[in-house]
Scaffold this active site. Structure first.
Site, mmCIF file in Angstrom:
data_model
loop_
_atom_site.group_PDB
_atom_site.id
_atom_site.type_symbol
_atom_site.label_atom_id
_atom_site.label_comp_id
_atom_site.label_asym_id
_atom_site.label_seq_id
_atom_site.Cartn_x
_atom_site.Cartn_y
_atom_site.Cartn_z
ATOM 1 N N PRO A 2 58.724 27.239 57.543
ATOM 2 C CA PRO A 2 59.847 28.134 57.805
ATOM 3 C C PRO A 2 59.412 29.503 58.347
ATOM 4 O O PRO A 2 58.470 30.109 57.859
ATOM 5 C CB PRO A 2 60.499 28.280 56.432
ATOM 6 C CG PRO A 2 60.074 27.078 55.665
ATOM 7 C CD PRO A 2 58.696 26.780 56.155
ATOM 8 N N GLU A 3 60.095 29.944 59.390
ATOM 9 C CA GLU A 3 59.990 31.322 59.866
ATOM 10 C C GLU A 3 61.418 31.861 59.881
ATOM 11 O O GLU A 3 62.362 31.178 59.494
ATOM 12 C CB GLU A 3 59.331 31.360 61.238
ATOM 13 C CG GLU A 3 57.971 30.670 61.241
ATOM 14 C CD GLU A 3 56.973 31.247 62.225
ATOM 15 O OE1 GLU A 3 57.162 32.382 62.680
ATOM 16 O OE2 GLU A 3 55.996 30.552 62.535
#
Length: 267
Positions: A2-3
């Site tokens: 995840p970003e």
């Protein structure tokens, strides 16, 4: 992994699945909330802040505090999935499930979540107030993000960009890609980066361009093997100059860069 854009997308998944619904049940598989029951609670909002998810809830009348926030941090391996009633939960192995929220039209399942907490909404800042400007948030301020970067003059820029207290949402992929596009070696001390505002502005543009889709691309192409300039491309030719892309550890993360397009490695 995840970003900021992935977490923003995840907040939209939960928004579509739960916002406006009254929960019919919940299951918390974390010790601090093991006995918590959210049946009868209503879901008011789903928001993201960097890699943090904030699911805002209204408690039934007569339960004391009326507005609450269910906080979860995705870090590098957390995710939420939404399933239709009766649909098999296939997102991750069952032993990684940390939270289950049931509504009439959907069930939201949180896998490998971190820092799960239920707090009064008025206390949200206690959990996310330390974060820098959110690249995909209403508070995004490139001048403030650049100012915060500048307060770490001796830190390699490839490390500083991942510090969520400076700006919230940049992960390893965008770190590598924005430094390539700006021609900055990842080990360059922050003090030697000539245009910090330009650097963080480009980072925000890259995240915003990928908002709303799950395939992250910094090149503009979506085909397999064509989505990045340097990230994940060790020993492959640079798309600009043909030099072999390099990979090494920087801080506690893997970093990719082009030694020709990003010259000037500090000694």
């Amino acid at each position: 992994m995840p970003e900021g854009d992935t977490v923003w997308n995840t907040a939209r998944v939960l928004e579509r699945a739960l916002v406006g619904a009254r929960l019919t049940g919940s299951d918390f598989r974390v010790p601090s909330l093991a006995t918590t029951d959210l049946a009868g609670w209503s879901v008011r909002d789903s928001a993201s802040r960097g890699k943090h998810l904030l699911l805002r809830l209204d408690a039934p009348a007569g339960t004391g505090e009326s507005r609450w926030t269910l906080h979860s941090h995705l870090r590098m391996d957390g995710t939420w999935r939404a399933y239709a009633p009766g649909e098999r939960w296939t997102g991750r192995p069952a032993h990684l499930i940390r939270v289950v929220l049931r509504a009439p039209a959907a069930t939201a399942v949180g896998y490998h979540l971190h820092e799960v907490a239920l707090v009064p909404t008025a206390d949200e800042e206690r959990l996310v107030g330390h974060l820098g400007p959110d690249l995909l948030g209403a508070d995004w301020d490139p001048t403030e993000a650049a100012r915060r970067l500048a307060t770490h003059p001796d830190t390699p820029v490839g490390v500083a960009l991942l510090d969520q207290r400076i700006l919230a949402g940049v992960g390893n992929l965008y770190k590598c890609e924005v430094l390539f596009l700006r021609g900055v070696h990842p080990r360059t001390p922050v003090r030697d980066v000539t245009d910090l505002t330009g650097l963080v502005t480009l980072a925000q543009k890259l995240l915003a361009a990928n908002r709303g889709r799950w395939t992250q691309s910094t090149t503009g192409a979506l085909g397999r093997g064509r989505t990045s300039y340097v990230y994940g491309r060790r020993a492959q030719p640079c798309r600009r100059c043909g030099t072999a892309i390099r990979k090494e550890e920087l801080g506690d993360r893997v970093t990719y860069w082009c030694p020709t397009c990003q010259p000037g490695e500090p000694t």
